[in-house]
Structure formats: C-alpha cells, structure tokens
Design a protein around this motif. Sequence first.
Motif, PDB file in Angstrom:
ATOM      1  N   ASN A 141       0.801  -1.233   0.000  1.00 31.50           N
ATOM      2  CA  ASN A 141       0.000   0.000   0.000  1.00 31.50           C
ATOM      3  C   ASN A 141       0.831   1.279   0.000  1.00 31.50           C
ATOM      4  OD1 ASN A 141      -2.232  -1.612   0.017  1.00 31.50           O
ATOM      5  ND2 ASN A 141      -3.163  -0.755   1.849  1.00 31.50           N
ATOM      6  N   LYS A 142       2.139   1.177  -0.166  1.00 31.04           N
ATOM      7  CA  LYS A 142       2.957   2.390  -0.239  1.00 31.04           C
ATOM      8  C   LYS A 142       2.660   3.145  -1.537  1.00 31.04           C
ATOM      9  CE  LYS A 142       5.598   2.323   3.466  1.00 31.04           C
ATOM     10  NZ  LYS A 142       7.036   2.084   3.356  1.00 31.04           N
ATOM     11  N   ILE A 143       2.693   4.487  -1.455  1.00 35.35           N
ATOM     12  CA  ILE A 143       2.436   5.355  -2.606  1.00 35.35           C
ATOM     13  C   ILE A 143       3.741   6.039  -2.999  1.00 35.35           C
ATOM     14  CG2 ILE A 143       1.119   7.316  -3.488  1.00 35.35           C
ATOM     15  CD1 ILE A 143      -0.892   6.791  -1.203  1.00 35.35           C
ATOM     16  N   TYR A 144       4.114   5.892  -4.274  1.00 35.28           N
ATOM     17  CA  TYR A 144       5.302   6.565  -4.789  1.00 35.28           C
ATOM     18  C   TYR A 144       4.911   7.367  -6.032  1.00 35.28           C
ATOM     19  CZ  TYR A 144       7.849   3.337  -1.770  1.00 35.28           C
ATOM     20  OH  TYR A 144       8.304   2.630  -0.689  1.00 35.28           O
ATOM     21  N   GLU A 145       5.450   8.571  -6.127  1.00 33.86           N
ATOM     22  CA  GLU A 145       5.244   9.412  -7.307  1.00 33.86           C
ATOM     23  C   GLU A 145       6.589   9.606  -7.995  1.00 33.86           C
ATOM     24  OE1 GLU A 145       3.263  13.694  -8.667  1.00 33.86           O
ATOM     25  OE2 GLU A 145       4.122  13.463  -6.647  1.00 33.86           O
ATOM     26  N   PHE A 146       6.657   9.222  -9.277  1.00 29.13           N
ATOM     27  CA  PHE A 146       7.890   9.340 -10.060  1.00 29.13           C
ATOM     28  C   PHE A 146       7.680  10.342 -11.193  1.00 29.13           C
ATOM     29  CE2 PHE A 146       8.086   5.122  -8.190  1.00 29.13           C
ATOM     30  CZ  PHE A 146       9.398   5.052  -7.736  1.00 29.13           C
ATOM     31  N   GLU A 147       8.666  11.198 -11.392  1.00 32.90           N
ATOM     32  CA  GLU A 147       8.648  12.115 -12.529  1.00 32.90           C
ATOM     33  C   GLU A 147       8.989  11.328 -13.792  1.00 32.90           C
ATOM     34  OE1 GLU A 147       7.622  15.037 -12.226  1.00 32.90           O
ATOM     35  OE2 GLU A 147       7.794  15.464 -10.080  1.00 32.90           O
ATOM     36  N   LEU A 148       8.144  11.409 -14.812  1.00 32.46           N
ATOM     37  CA  LEU A 148       8.403  10.666 -16.049  1.00 32.46           C
ATOM     38  C   LEU A 148       9.667  11.150 -16.745  1.00 32.46           C
ATOM     39  CD1 LEU A 148       4.848  10.284 -17.648  1.00 32.46           C
ATOM     40  CD2 LEU A 148       6.230   8.523 -16.550  1.00 32.46           C
TER      41      LEU A 148
END
Length: 717
Positions: A547-554
């Motif tokens: 359930n961890k949330i990660y946001e990556f820059e494309l």
Amino acid sequence: MSIDIHRCRFVDFNSHTVTSLAFSHKSNSKKFAPNELRLAVGRNNGDIEIWNPKKWIHEFTLYGGKEKSIEGLVWASKEGELPRLFSIGGSTFVTEWDLSTGLPLAQVDSNSSMIWSISINENQDKISLGCDDGTIVILDISGGPGSIEHYSFLQRQDSRVLSLTWKHNDYVIGGCADGKIKVWDVKTRGLISAMRVDKSKKETTLIWSVAYLPVIDQIVSGDSTGTVKFWQVENYTLLQSFKVHEADVLTLSSDLQNESLFSAGVDRKIFKFQYVNDKWIINSNRLFHSNDIRSITSYESKNFQFLISGGVEKTIVINSIKSFIDGQYKKISQFPQNQHFVFNKHQNLIIMWNDNLVKIWRLDDNNNHKLVAKMTLSDDDNISTAAISPSGEYLAIGRLTTTKLFKLTPKNNKLLISKVQHSNLLDKGSTNLKFYGNDSILLATPNNEIFQIPIDSNEDSEQEDIDEVEREFTLPDLTKKSKLSFLSSVNNLCIHNSKLIVSRICGAIDIIDLDTGLVSQFLRLSNSINKIELTSKGSLIVITSDNKIYEFELSTQRLSEWSTKNSEFLPYKYLSQDTPIGLFYDQNKLWIYGVNYLSFFDLSLNIPFSKKDKKRKYSGVIGHLEVNEQEIDEEIELEEDEDIIMDEDVDLKESNKLDFKKLNKDELSYWMTYKYKPLLFANLMESQGKDTTNLLVVERARFDSGENSFKLNQYRI
C-alpha cells in the motif's frame, strides 16, 4: 471547493462461492514459509484465484467459464521445483494450469466417468481421482510440467468416490456414497478394507470428507449425518465418534502435528478437536460464516500457522490454528480486488462485466440511471478485461483466448450493440485493454505481448494491409528473474500523450513510445506493483503491494518532491487497509479506494507526521506467530458509518455534510471515509463548474436488500 458524491447502488455484481482451497507448499514447522507460498481459491464460476498469504493480495486469476465450476484443487511442489497446480470440476478431465499465462497447460481425460474428488501423494508425483462410477484413477505427474500420464486403475466398486486422501505413497483412502470408507493398495491395485459409518434413517450416508493423520496413524471421516469419526489404521476399526454438526460435514483439516483437527460443513460452524492423552476431545467451535463451508485448509511454518475457510458465503476467512478459540480472525471481502467496471465520462456510461455478461447503464443530469444495454457473450469463457473508447462508440471485451470489438449505437434511449468483425483481434487473447484515442486499441496478451491494433482497418483494407498497420511491441523477458512465472505478467496499462506505460506484478515498469515503437526500461522496484496512475502534471503514481504510494517524474525517473518527503510517512490508517481496487487523479488529489474505504491524498501538501503512526506498527497478519493482537484490536473496531480525517472522527449519522472549514489546511493533505461500502468502483464525472468536483461511487446493495438507488451527498472542501 465542493465535492458532490454520487452514490450508485443499482449495480447487481455477483461474486461466487468458494468451492476449494489449497496451499502451494506442504507445511514445515522447522522452516520459514517460502517466498513462493501461494493460496489457490477455486470458485463455482470456474475461476481460480492465486493469493499471496503474506499480505493477502489477490495477484493473479486463472479464468474459467460457463458450467466449469472448480470442485477440487491440488498443488505439486517438490523441493527446488516450481509448484504445479491441478484442478477438477464437473467433468471427466483433470487440468494442469500454466501459471505464466493463466491458460490450461494440459488436460487429460480420466477415461472413466465424472470426477468427484482429487488428492496427491506424499512424494508429490502421483494424483488420485475418485469418479462417479466408483473407479479410482492414478495419474503419474513425475515427468514435469505438462506431463500427466495414466498409471493405473484401482479395483472398482459400485459407489461414487466423494472424497480422497493418501496414506503416504502406497495407499489411497476414499469416502464413498454407500456409507463406507474404503482403502486401496496402490501396488496391488486391490481393495483391502471397508469401514461402515452409521446409517441414516432416511437415506444412505455420504462420506463427504476423509483425512489421514500420519503422526498418530489414524483416519478421520466426516459424513452427511454430521458425524466426525476417528479410525485406527492398523486394524481399520472405529476409535471414537462425535455427532457434533447439525448437518453434513463437508471438509476436514489437521495441524502438522496431528494434535488439532478442524471440521466444517453445512451448519456453518468450525469445530476444533484436540488430541489429549491418546484421546480426541471437542475443544471448541466458532461461527465465522453465514452459510455452508465448502472447504477448509491449513498451513504451518516457522512464521505462519494459517487456518483458511470458505464456502457459499463467498468470503475467505483467515484464522489462526493456535489461537482458534479466542484469537483474531480476518474476513476477506467477497468482492474482487481487481476492477470489473469502466466508466465513460463524456457519455456518463457505467460498464460492468461479470463472467460472460456485460451491462451498461447511463446516468443523467437529474441523478437518474437507466440500463441501456445488456449482452451475454455466446462463448463460455469468462471475461478478463474490457475497455470503452473515449467517444463511447466502441466497446472492447477481452478473454484469455480472444478479444472482440462491439459498436454502440444510440436508439430510443437505448444502446444497440453490434459486433465488429475484426480478425486481428479475434485471434488474440487479452489480459489488459486500453483505447488509444478513438482509432486504435492497445492490448496485452497472456504471453505479455503488446499490440496496437487500428479499429477501422478491416473496413476498407485487405488482410495484407491489416498486417502492415498492426504493431507489436516486445517487452523485456523477466521470467527468469521471477521464481513464480505469473509475477512477470502485465497488470496495468496507462497512456500519457504518445507514451504507453506498462507495469508488471513483479515491480517492473516499461515505457513504449507509440510514435517510434521504442521500448525503454523505466523502473525496477523490489516490491510488487498493485496499481499505477498518471497525473496531469506528467508524473506516475505507483502503489505497491504493501500500500505504499510513490510518485515518479516521467522526465527524470526520480521520486517527486512530494514522494521524497511523504512516501515513508503515510498514515497508519491508510497503510493498514486492504489492497486498493483502484485510483484516479484530479487537481492535485490522488483518490484511492478499496472495498471498505475511500480516501485522497493532496499531492501539493505534506502529510503531518503523527506520533500515533510512529508508535503503532503493524507487526503481522492473522496467523502470523508475531502478531500483536492488542494493537490490531484497536484498529478494527470501527463503526460502519465512521468517517476519519487523519486522527479525528466525524459522526455522519445526523448529517451528510462535512464542515472542512473548521479543519486546518494541513489536515486536508489526507482524508479517509468508511461510509461507502461495499465499494466496487469510483471515478470522476464531468464537472458542472470550476469549483465543483463530481465523484461517482458505485456500491453493491447489501444482502440483495432491494436497495436500488442513486444518491447524492455534498461535501464542502
């Protein structure tokens, strides 16, 4: 900002009975559970679900079809080899499944009548089948994956063999429809003993379940009179008898040391028997299910001691062998963790698929709904995926063996469905579908091939022209890196401009440039991936199995500023929830929902760190030997209509409005509610104004109570 939540309770999605349960590996209390440990869950619609018991995630589905109920499952797992899965179901065939594709790897006819029961020997190289005409068939599977050969037929008797188990590798024990437990010698193929249970006054007693207890060398039987009997193997004589159940005993399971035995069946109760001073006593019973229990199984290792049950109620109950009497238990929702809905915003169309049935509803501006189309597919295979074009003109339906395209034409407030002949789609099975604009379909096959197929190519082109415009993209081969082959399967597709983002269960993400056809590696995570979603600001959201949330820059392939500061400090109340069903993004808000909750994170704000989150760490799951039960107990006692914002509770019993103005700005960085459940689908509708967000929430009316409504709740943010 105003959020209008449109609650839809008119969908009639139906889940399916649990018919059989089987762990992939044998119990071993001296070792830790292998990373490859999985639970197979068979259902009466022919589907087999593969669950990861370490986090109770539904990772993969082997899709069945009409009248293909799974009635028995066994795994073959030898040391150093990948586990193999076999099933039976209302036919004369036994099926071995290809776990990399979800398709049958081999199917062998028993050369007898319909198969009622299946069991595997201790060496994991032979399978026994109990048939309707009284035949016992022995199959040899020692040749490796896909190899199923007839070994022998044991001495035939006249009654159906309803249940089977092995005594080591030399003897097969069967529970029969004539009220007898029979024992066969595999070497001589002869019937060597028969033990008769009590007769019923009205009808013949049926032996629905048998088990062999190797540590104490005893046989256990459960029959249609509700009786559990223990038999001595040396002389095949009755030792003890317990008339404990009010109806048929359908299933039995023992712990590894044969000190505890569990029985269950039609009366919904699970009884525990304890072996004390060479005698069996009734230890306790508990009521977890609201209907018949069809299957019960157990698994023990250094770190796990699971007792799993399921049946007509359709839920899976996770219990603990050692703390069965008064310990914690967990119920996994009957509703699937994978998506069975798609929504077309422009046409306000909700599309639901279930087995081989498709239904389409239209919502209007007055909060009314109307069923505008219903379609039952002619072939029997269950639907694996579906997609609708942005214009709402085309609907694509995928199965593991074929994909079909349909055209939707409005007529008299209905939608006419007509099949589009498209040979390029028909010969390709699909696990994931996406429309690329209104002109082409992006498709992932069971073999992890990615195709881009134009929609209209068949109408004005010859076959050779079609082959030129169809495009195939090859993903990196990850099968050697994953011990379980299905972990390399594609589980998500997302489109960003001309880029197709492809994720796989094992944690791999690749990007396909649809203009150039170039396939490039984006990420390789150590955790498995559950869901992905693109934001309007050009970043990729990844939710992992924990359930961890990660946001990556494309553009940079690096964590965003928000993710760097917040991903390791997510609120405990979110992390402790079940696996999300879906997510979507709007105006800096990432919405995430599961069967029992709806939440959002504002990606423009940092999450306030709570001492409570630091203190209370989830130390295990039910059945884990290191579970801290007191901490879990505090978390699961939540009222049905309780709404939670960070660590503050808001009572919604008197009002459907929340006054967010009283809350600090930082507290709106995270919000969660338990009000909407069971929640099957959520997404954004077309907004009526700049300051209004319209949120569609699809719930299943509980217990088929006749709730058939379309409600509107208004929240001010």
